[in-house]
Design an enzyme around this catalytic site. Structure first.
Site, PDB file in Angstrom:
ATOM      1  N   CYS A 131      64.389  45.166  77.493  1.00  0.00           N
ATOM      2  CA  CYS A 131      63.611  44.589  77.516  1.00  0.00           C
ATOM      3  C   CYS A 131      61.935  45.090  77.763  1.00  0.00           C
ATOM      4  CB  CYS A 131      63.589  43.562  79.540  1.00  0.00           C
ATOM      5  SG  CYS A 131      64.228  44.843  80.147  1.00  0.00           S
ATOM      6  N   LYS A 228      66.915  54.345  74.818  1.00  0.00           N
ATOM      7  CA  LYS A 228      67.337  52.677  74.764  1.00  0.00           C
ATOM      8  C   LYS A 228      66.234  52.534  73.465  1.00  0.00           C
ATOM      9  CE  LYS A 228      70.146  50.767  78.165  1.00  0.00           C
ATOM     10  NZ  LYS A 228      70.155  49.753  79.346  1.00  0.00           N
ATOM     11  N   HIS A 257      56.804  43.542  82.406  1.00  0.00           N
ATOM     12  CA  HIS A 257      57.144  45.149  82.058  1.00  0.00           C
ATOM     13  C   HIS A 257      55.918  45.076  81.195  1.00  0.00           C
ATOM     14  CE1 HIS A 257      61.485  45.072  83.234  1.00  0.00           C
ATOM     15  NE2 HIS A 257      61.802  45.020  82.342  1.00  0.00           N
ATOM     16  N   ASN A 330      59.879  40.327  81.379  1.00  0.00           N
ATOM     17  CA  ASN A 330      60.757  40.714  80.834  1.00  0.00           C
ATOM     18  C   ASN A 330      62.009  39.993  81.092  1.00  0.00           C
ATOM     19  OD1 ASN A 330      60.234  41.312  83.483  1.00  0.00           O
ATOM     20  ND2 ASN A 330      61.786  41.718  84.017  1.00  0.00           N
TER      21      ASN A 330
HETATM   22  N1  LIG Z   1      66.499  41.300  84.084  1.00  0.00           N
HETATM   23  C1  LIG Z   1      66.373  41.774  82.916  1.00  0.00           C
HETATM   24  O1  LIG Z   1      64.938  42.507  82.577  1.00  0.00           O
HETATM   25  C2  LIG Z   1      67.119  42.239  81.659  1.00  0.00           C
HETATM   26  C3  LIG Z   1      66.216  41.922  80.304  1.00  0.00           C
HETATM   27  C4  LIG Z   1      67.049  42.659  78.991  1.00  0.00           C
HETATM   28  C5  LIG Z   1      67.863  42.584  79.140  1.00  0.00           C
HETATM   29  N2  LIG Z   1      68.873  42.578  79.829  1.00  0.00           N
HETATM   30  C6  LIG Z   1      70.571  42.636  80.260  1.00  0.00           C
HETATM   31  O2  LIG Z   1      70.990  40.932  80.428  1.00  0.00           O
HETATM   32  C7  LIG Z   1      72.206  41.219  81.926  1.00  0.00           C
HETATM   33  C8  LIG Z   1      71.778  40.691  82.870  1.00  0.00           C
HETATM   34  O3  LIG Z   1      71.220  40.941  83.476  1.00  0.00           O
HETATM   35  P1  LIG Z   1      70.279  39.992  84.839  1.00  0.00           P
HETATM   36  O4  LIG Z   1      69.504  41.370  85.163  1.00  0.00           O
HETATM   37  O5  LIG Z   1      70.714  39.067  84.313  1.00  0.00           O
HETATM   38  O6  LIG Z   1      71.751  40.518  85.852  1.00  0.00           O
HETATM   39  P2  LIG Z   1      72.015  40.576  87.291  1.00  0.00           P
HETATM   40  O7  LIG Z   1      70.955  39.791  87.992  1.00  0.00           O
HETATM   41  O8  LIG Z   1      72.650  41.170  88.176  1.00  0.00           O
HETATM   42  O9  LIG Z   1      73.554  39.012  86.614  1.00  0.00           O
HETATM   43  C9  LIG Z   1      74.284  39.120  85.853  1.00  0.00           C
HETATM   44  C10 LIG Z   1      75.652  38.481  86.229  1.00  0.00           C
HETATM   45  O10 LIG Z   1      76.026  38.574  85.285  1.00  0.00           O
HETATM   46  C11 LIG Z   1      77.588  37.852  86.294  1.00  0.00           C
HETATM   47  N3  LIG Z   1      78.494  38.649  86.677  1.00  0.00           N
HETATM   48  C12 LIG Z   1      79.190  40.091  86.985  1.00  0.00           C
HETATM   49  N4  LIG Z   1      80.070  40.514  86.226  1.00  0.00           N
HETATM   50  C13 LIG Z   1      80.934  39.410  86.534  1.00  0.00           C
HETATM   51  C14 LIG Z   1      82.155  39.338  85.730  1.00  0.00           C
HETATM   52  N5  LIG Z   1      82.606  39.889  85.683  1.00  0.00           N
HETATM   53  N6  LIG Z   1      82.313  38.552  84.980  1.00  0.00           N
HETATM   54  C15 LIG Z   1      81.382  36.878  85.415  1.00  0.00           C
HETATM   55  N7  LIG Z   1      80.285  37.741  85.156  1.00  0.00           N
HETATM   56  C16 LIG Z   1      79.525  38.093  86.049  1.00  0.00           C
HETATM   57  C17 LIG Z   1      76.945  37.833  87.434  1.00  0.00           C
HETATM   58  O11 LIG Z   1      77.636  36.009  88.086  1.00  0.00           O
HETATM   59  P3  LIG Z   1      77.965  36.322  89.483  1.00  0.00           P
HETATM   60  O12 LIG Z   1      76.673  35.830  90.448  1.00  0.00           O
HETATM   61  O13 LIG Z   1      78.945  34.825  89.682  1.00  0.00           O
HETATM   62  O14 LIG Z   1      77.988  37.286  90.450  1.00  0.00           O
HETATM   63  C18 LIG Z   1      75.785  36.835  87.505  1.00  0.00           C
HETATM   64  O15 LIG Z   1      75.864  35.308  86.508  1.00  0.00           O
HETATM   65  C19 LIG Z   1      72.208  43.165  81.880  1.00  0.00           C
HETATM   66  O16 LIG Z   1      73.218  43.296  80.803  1.00  0.00           O
HETATM   67  C20 LIG Z   1      70.497  43.602  81.704  1.00  0.00           C
HETATM   68  O17 LIG Z   1      70.969  45.323  81.066  1.00  0.00           O
HETATM   69  C21 LIG Z   1      68.398  42.291  81.512  1.00  0.00           C
END
Ligand SMILES: NC(=O)c1ccc[n+]([C@@H]2O[C@H](COP(=O)([O-])OP(=O)(O)OC[C@H]3O[C@@H](n4cnc5c(N)ncnc54)[C@H](OP(=O)(O)O)[C@@H]3O)[C@@H](O)[C@H]2O)c1
Length: 353
Positions: A131, A228, A257, A330
């Site tokens: 992000c 990264k 961000h 972000n």
């Molecule tokens: N946040 C940002 O700004 C951002 C920016 C760029 C990239 N990312 C990347 O995008 C990805 C998601 O980030 P996020 O911020 O959205 O995280 P998050 O809020 O923690 O959400 C994680 C998601 O993954 C699911 N999940 C976790 N473990 C799982 C499993 N074993 N099987 C199936 N589903 C599973 C969760 O489902 P449940 O609700 O059922 O647990 C939830 O839907 C990460 O790799 C992160 O590094 C994030």
């Protein structure tokens, strides 16, 4: 007429996944069926997507049957395991995690910069950048085209939602604990004491604080987030030798961000020329009138698509360098929006009207 393609959103209940579901309703409707998937914890939950309440299903190999594009918004280890399974079942994967970003056989795509890379995907996987990188790079690429980028020195000001829903929840809990106290922040350790051990995914309290750390420990004292930004900027811009120095800092902002950038170029720069290049650049909005109190800030950029750019000035001591400030959502351009754009590019041959 061919049926509209099917989209799967893996991680539909998370911070990024819910924003993706939300923004699909505002984009051109290129998708037929949309399948929402998450962990066993969420199966049966309803998530609003493209204006409808959709039921979250389980992440199983069969869930990818008939899927054209699967966007993965899940932790790295989940993406590493399940993306190849989705590909085996016939889907093109657009992955938001860090699992495949630096794989030479996986393109790292920003549609405003390198859209053609979408078609070079030998593994059937396309990666979405981090992000912080995404927020900054849409503003840097037009300047690179104009002046030839040689070096980036930057400091980020990263929102808590960059650490997922757990990060947002932690900041809100901490703010709840300190609310109304007019003295906190004036003595060593008093904020730590008020917050206690309720740190969520962060190494220190975020309320009333800034934390110069994001990610895990990498080589030579760098954080993984800083590495990264360096590696992904090089890959997206196709500049393997670009010098990049980054300091990533977490701040008590929910979403948005920001990055303060010192960019050094091959040729002399001028601030008005840079503004002109950015005014005409896709995915960028110029907000640069400090005299009128207009500069890019998260409270204005949150919920919007472009990267907001301002504070543009030529470096006092180097006619080849520019200083600028960039802010972006972000969860949108930094994550969900960029993946939506990539997914649309993948199916474009079928959906062009
Ligand atoms: N946040 C940002 O700004 C951002 C920016 C760029 C990239 N990312 C990347 O995008 C990805 C998601 O980030 P996020 O911020 O959205 O995280 P998050 O809020 O923690 O959400 C994680 C998601 O993954 C699911 N999940 C976790 N473990 C799982 C499993 N074993 N099987 C199936 N589903 C599973 C969760 O489902 P449940 O609700 O059922 O647990 C939830 O839907 C990460 O790799 C992160 O590094 C994030």
């Amino acid at each position: 007429m061919a049926p509209q393609p099917t989209l799967a959103v893996v991680g539909a209940t998370g911070a990024v996944g819910t924003v993706l579901c939300d923004l699909l309703s505002a984009r051109r409707n290129v998708w037929g069926e949309i399948r929402l998937l998450a962990s066993a914890r969420s199966v049966g939950r309803k998530v609003r997507c493209r204006g409808e309440e959709l039921t979250v299903g389980a992440l199983t190999p069969e869930a990818f049957d008939g899927v054209d594009v699967a966007v993965f918004d899940v932790p790295d280890e989940v993406a590493a395991r399940w993306a190849p399974i989705a590909v085996d079942r016939g889907a093109v994967v657009v992955d938001n995690s860090a699992a495949f970003r630096m794989d030479p056989a996986v393109p790292l795509v920003v549609p405003e910069i390198n859209p053609d890379q979408v078609d070079h995907r030998p593994k059937g996987i396309i990666a979405n950048a981090n992000c912080t990188t995404l927020t900054m790079i849409v503003a840097i690429a037009p300047l690179h085209r104009e002046y030839g980028l040689r070096e980036l020195v930057l400091a980020s000001y990263q929102a808590v939602s960059g650490a997922g829903q757990a990060g947002v929840d932690a900041l809100h809990r901490q703010l709840g604990k300190i609310a109304g106290d007019r003295v906190l922040g004036s003595r060593p350790g008093d904020v730590r004491q008020a917050v206690g051990d309720d740190l969520g995914p962060f190494p220190a309290p975020l309320a009333l604080n800034v934390v110069p750390w994001a990610g895990s420990l990498a080589d030579h004292g760098w954080s993984s987030e800083e590495m990264k930004v360096r590696n992904e900027s090089r890959k997206i811009l196709g500049l393997p030798d670009l010098k990049v120095s980054a300091t990533c800092v977490r701040v008590p902002v929910v979403t948005g961000h920001s990055v303060a950038v010192h960019a050094v170029f091959a040729t002399e720069v001028d601030a008005e020329g840079a503004r002109e290049a950015l005014r005409n650049a896709p995915g960028v909005i110029l907000v640069d009138d400090p005299a009128a109190g207009e500069f890019p800030m998260p409270i204005d950029a949150v919920g919007t698509d472009p990267s907001w750019v301002g504070r543009i000035r030529r470096a006092v001591d180097d006619p080849r360098a520019l200083d600028l400030f960039v802010t972006g959502d972000n969860l949108r351009k930094g994550a969900a929006l960029n993946t939506a754009q990539i997914a649309e590019l993948v199916v474009r041959p079928r959906t062009r009207s």
